[in-house]
Design a protein around this motif. Structure first.
Motif, mmCIF file in Angstrom:
data_model
loop_
_atom_site.group_PDB
_atom_site.id
_atom_site.type_symbol
_atom_site.label_atom_id
_atom_site.label_comp_id
_atom_site.label_asym_id
_atom_site.label_seq_id
_atom_site.Cartn_x
_atom_site.Cartn_y
_atom_site.Cartn_z
ATOM 1 N N GLN A 189 3.540 7.942 2.066
ATOM 2 C CA GLN A 189 3.934 6.895 3.007
ATOM 3 C C GLN A 189 3.769 5.523 2.353
ATOM 4 O O GLN A 189 2.671 5.151 1.932
ATOM 5 C CB GLN A 189 3.073 6.957 4.272
ATOM 6 N N VAL A 190 4.867 4.790 2.256
ATOM 7 C CA VAL A 190 4.822 3.415 1.763
ATOM 8 C C VAL A 190 4.682 2.489 2.963
ATOM 9 O O VAL A 190 5.543 2.489 3.855
ATOM 10 C CB VAL A 190 6.080 3.058 0.949
ATOM 11 N N LEU A 191 3.605 1.713 3.004
ATOM 12 C CA LEU A 191 3.358 0.824 4.139
ATOM 13 C C LEU A 191 4.053 -0.527 3.935
ATOM 14 O O LEU A 191 4.515 -0.850 2.842
ATOM 15 C CB LEU A 191 1.853 0.615 4.320
ATOM 16 N N MET A 243 -4.603 1.768 5.213
ATOM 17 C CA MET A 243 -4.407 2.938 4.357
ATOM 18 C C MET A 243 -5.224 4.126 4.856
ATOM 19 O O MET A 243 -4.753 5.265 4.833
ATOM 20 C CB MET A 243 -4.775 2.602 2.915
ATOM 21 N N ARG A 244 -6.431 3.873 5.312
ATOM 22 C CA ARG A 244 -7.290 4.969 5.796
ATOM 23 C C ARG A 244 -6.690 5.605 7.054
ATOM 24 O O ARG A 244 -6.655 6.836 7.185
ATOM 25 C CB ARG A 244 -8.693 4.457 6.089
ATOM 26 N N THR A 245 -6.221 4.772 7.977
ATOM 27 C CA THR A 245 -5.596 5.292 9.198
ATOM 28 C C THR A 245 -4.391 6.158 8.857
ATOM 29 O O THR A 245 -4.209 7.253 9.406
ATOM 30 C CB THR A 245 -5.159 4.136 10.112
ATOM 31 N N THR A 246 -3.578 5.677 7.912
ATOM 32 C CA THR A 246 -2.388 6.427 7.502
ATOM 33 C C THR A 246 -2.771 7.719 6.794
ATOM 34 O O THR A 246 -2.178 8.779 7.046
ATOM 35 C CB THR A 246 -1.516 5.567 6.573
ATOM 36 N N PHE A 247 -3.766 7.654 5.917
ATOM 37 C CA PHE A 247 -4.202 8.840 5.178
ATOM 38 C C PHE A 247 -4.676 9.938 6.134
ATOM 39 O O PHE A 247 -4.279 11.105 6.001
ATOM 40 C CB PHE A 247 -5.331 8.474 4.218
ATOM 41 N N PRO A 266 0.829 -1.210 0.000
ATOM 42 C CA PRO A 266 0.000 0.000 0.000
ATOM 43 C C PRO A 266 0.869 1.269 0.000
ATOM 44 O O PRO A 266 1.872 1.341 0.706
ATOM 45 C CB PRO A 266 -0.800 -0.099 1.306
ATOM 46 N N VAL A 267 0.456 2.240 -0.808
ATOM 47 C CA VAL A 267 1.119 3.547 -0.859
ATOM 48 C C VAL A 267 0.048 4.610 -0.619
ATOM 49 O O VAL A 267 -0.971 4.633 -1.313
ATOM 50 C CB VAL A 267 1.804 3.787 -2.218
ATOM 51 N N VAL A 268 0.285 5.478 0.354
ATOM 52 C CA VAL A 268 -0.716 6.474 0.737
ATOM 53 C C VAL A 268 -0.180 7.885 0.512
ATOM 54 O O VAL A 268 0.910 8.222 0.984
ATOM 55 C CB VAL A 268 -1.127 6.304 2.217
ATOM 56 N N TYR A 269 -0.960 8.688 -0.196
ATOM 57 C CA TYR A 269 -0.632 10.095 -0.431
ATOM 58 C C TYR A 269 -1.515 10.952 0.471
ATOM 59 O O TYR A 269 -2.725 10.732 0.563
ATOM 60 C CB TYR A 269 -0.882 10.468 -1.891
#
Length: 278
Positions: free
Chosen positions: A226-228, A252-256, A201-204
């Motif tokens: 952020q690359v998870l 991904m949602r938590t990181t976003f 997963p990759v998050v912008y």
């Protein structure tokens, strides 16, 4: 007392002019972006044909070099965290959130070697843009015909392992700028399970502080990427896909939500594991 209506009218007129000016600037920058895409596609297509002679994933490095220059026109910077997780020499499915037409810049900023994308078939007919996507090895899917899309995905799963490819997919399926993630479609996860390759997963972070279509805002800014950690699929079957989708979406949602709350102004302090692309 009669002066107040005139002042109020003048103030309203001034506010209107400011808004019109912002809107004009917004549309001018969007038009420039589209023009850059078409011009870059034409030039890059020629370079790719001269260098490699046709369609190959190796052309993506040429395309990436051209697209990465776009950020200088718009004053954008990318803070990339844990990019090494994308660099492992193995096939995988990369999934990321999809916000706007600017996503292409973010994708090319961290694009690993031997990575292709999946795109809707309509993009193939966008003149030089469609041509450069074709030359870069992009897989086109007709979303109106599920049987055709499934055939393409099945073929892609075999090619990933055989040719050591990474595949980049936007699981939301459409652009989304509502400040949260949309539910994920399952295609990317079925592909990963079929090929028994990990999901990365990759998050912008949210673009809303510098790019907002509703407010007609388009300024400079910084994007955190952020690359998870990779999510393994070894031993999983199609029955495990719903749980896999849920696990990935929650992470991904938590990181976003977390990185979108971090100050995005230029010059923000980069933490450990951060690479700043300028």
């Amino acid at each position: 007392m009669e002066l107040w209506p005139c002042l109020a009218a003048a103030l309203l007129l001034l506010l209107l002019l400011v808004q019109l000016s912002r809107a004009a600037e917004f549309y001018a920058k969007v038009a420039l972006y589209c023009a850059l895409c078409f011009a870059m596609s034409a030039v890059a297509s020629l370079v790719c044909l001269l260098r490699h002679g046709g369609r190959t994933v190796e052309n993506m490095s040429i395309i990436s070099w051209f697209v990465r220059s776009f950020k200088y026109f718009y004053g954008l910077r990318f803070k990339v965290r844990d990019q090494h997780r994308l660099q492992e020499a193995r096939p995988c499915v990369i999934v990321s959130n999809h916000q706007s037409i600017l996503d292409m810049m973010g994708l090319m900023e961290v694009l690993p070697e031997r990575c292709v994308q999946i795109a809707k078939r309509e993009l193939l007919f966008l003149g030089p843009v469609g041509l450069i996507m074709y030359l870069g090895g992009v897989f086109f899917i007709n979303r109106q015909r599920s049987s055709t899309a499934m055939t393409v995905m099945a073929d892609l799963g075999e090619r990933m392992v055989r040719e050591n490819l990474k595949v980049w997919i936007y699981p939301e399926g459409t652009r989304n700028d509502n400040g949260d993630l949309l539910p994920f479609k399952k295609g990317a996860f079925y592909l990963a399970v079929q090929a028994q390759v990990p999901i990365v997963p990759v998050v912008y972070s949210s673009f809303s502080s510098f790019y907002n279509t509703k407010k007609k805002l388009f300024t400079s800014g910084t994007v955190t990427v952020q690359v998870l950690e990779a999510i393994p699929t070894s031993g999983l079957t199609e029955a495990d896909v719903p749980a896999l989708v849920d696990t990935c979406h929650r992470a991904m949602r938590t990181t976003f939500l977390h990185i979108s709350k971090t100050p995005q102004e230029n010059g923000a302090t980069a933490g450990p594991g951060v690479q700043l692309a300028q």
